[in-house]
Design a protein around this motif. Structure first.
Motif, PDB file in Angstrom:
ATOM      1  N   CYS A  39     -16.638   2.003   1.339  1.00 48.81           N
ATOM      2  CA  CYS A  39     -15.369   1.589   1.922  1.00 48.81           C
ATOM      3  C   CYS A  39     -14.912   0.320   1.225  1.00 48.81           C
ATOM      4  N   PHE A  82     -10.001   0.665   3.666  1.00 49.76           N
ATOM      5  CA  PHE A  82      -9.819   1.961   3.022  1.00 49.76           C
ATOM      6  C   PHE A  82     -11.158   2.689   3.166  1.00 49.76           C
ATOM      7  N   TYR A 107      -4.551   5.963  -2.423  1.00 47.85           N
ATOM      8  CA  TYR A 107      -3.769   4.776  -2.070  1.00 47.85           C
ATOM      9  C   TYR A 107      -3.609   3.895  -3.301  1.00 47.85           C
ATOM     10  N   VAL A 129       0.861  -1.182   0.000  1.00 49.27           N
ATOM     11  CA  VAL A 129       0.000   0.000   0.000  1.00 49.27           C
ATOM     12  C   VAL A 129       0.896   1.230   0.000  1.00 49.27           C
ATOM     13  N   TYR A 144      -7.049   3.028   6.498  1.00 53.49           N
ATOM     14  CA  TYR A 144      -6.404   4.006   5.634  1.00 53.49           C
ATOM     15  C   TYR A 144      -7.455   5.034   5.233  1.00 53.49           C
ATOM     16  N   THR A 186     -14.042   6.296  -3.491  1.00 60.02           N
ATOM     17  CA  THR A 186     -14.804   6.139  -2.255  1.00 60.02           C
ATOM     18  C   THR A 186     -16.020   7.049  -2.208  1.00 60.02           C
ATOM     19  N   THR A 206      -7.759  -4.912   6.501  1.00 65.28           N
ATOM     20  CA  THR A 206      -7.444  -3.571   6.004  1.00 65.28           C
ATOM     21  C   THR A 206      -8.701  -2.885   5.501  1.00 65.28           C
TER      22      THR A 206
END
Length: 205
Positions: free
Chosen positions: A131, A141, A19, A3, A176, A70, A139
């Motif tokens: 997300c 994001f 990312y 990442v 993240y 996102t 993990t």
């Protein structure tokens, strides 16, 4: 999985942290993925390209094979055209976007880097917020769905409370976010603390 956060060090333009997610071994089955594209400033894309040029991406593979947005706010999606001009990626977003749109469904599976991911609709910050969760490593994001909420002074829509409750049930080990530093210790506790503060705040219908 590798990442790489992408955000210009000079912070001259208001933009999210993007990312870039790659497979650990650069295998043909990996999907090189950019999560959010930053703002419209061309300097952002130039910076991204400079970072990407220095990293192994897999033989014959594009640096960005797919983009996941996102949400559609300008600081997260404004750089999409520049990324498309360079790499022609598939674009996953809740509302169809880009030249190769792939509309997201809640719970939709997707390979991100070298891991299986699930795309989760998490409205509240915006109606189209999603997300990206990678269960194998815990993990998450989170775009702008998660940020540091440390008091009860704000007010929040019910959809946001519902989204935080959903995230709190996941085994999250690293977050993240779209702004701020990654949370790589006690990530689930961080989510539960945000949830507790929101739940004690005024909730809008």
């Amino acid at each position: 999985m590798r990442v790489l956060p992408l955000h210009r060090p000079d912070n001259a333009d208001y933009s999210c942290i993007s990312y870039w997610v790659l497979g650990e071994s650069n295998l043909p089955a990996d999907r090189n993925t950019l999560i959010d594209t930053g703002s419209t400033d061309p300097a952002n894309v130039e910076y991204f390209l400079g970072v990407m040029a220095r990293q192994p991406k897999g033989v014959g593979k594009r640096a960005v094979e797919q983009v996941v947005l996102t949400h559609g706010h300008f600081d997260h999606s404004g750089g999409l055209r520049g990324i498309e001009d360079q790499f022609a990626p598939d674009v996953y977003a809740w509302h169809p976007a880009g030249r190769a749109p792939r509309p997201i469904r809640d719970g939709m599976p997707l390979t991100v880097g070298d891991q299986a991911a699930v795309l989760l609709h998490t409205p509240g910050h915006s109606e189209d917020s999603v997300c990206v969760f990678l269960p194998a490593t815990g993990t998450l994001f989170s775009g702008d769905t998660l940020y540091r909420i440390s008091d009860h002074l704000g007010s929040y829509p019910q959809a946001y409370l519902d989204s935080l409750e959903r995230l709190s049930r996941l085994d999250v080990r690293a977050v993240y976010p779209g702004h701020g530093s990654p949370i790589t210790r006690d990530a689930s506790d961080f989510i539960r603390a945000c949830l507790a503060n929101v739940s004690h705040s005024p909730i809008q219908d």
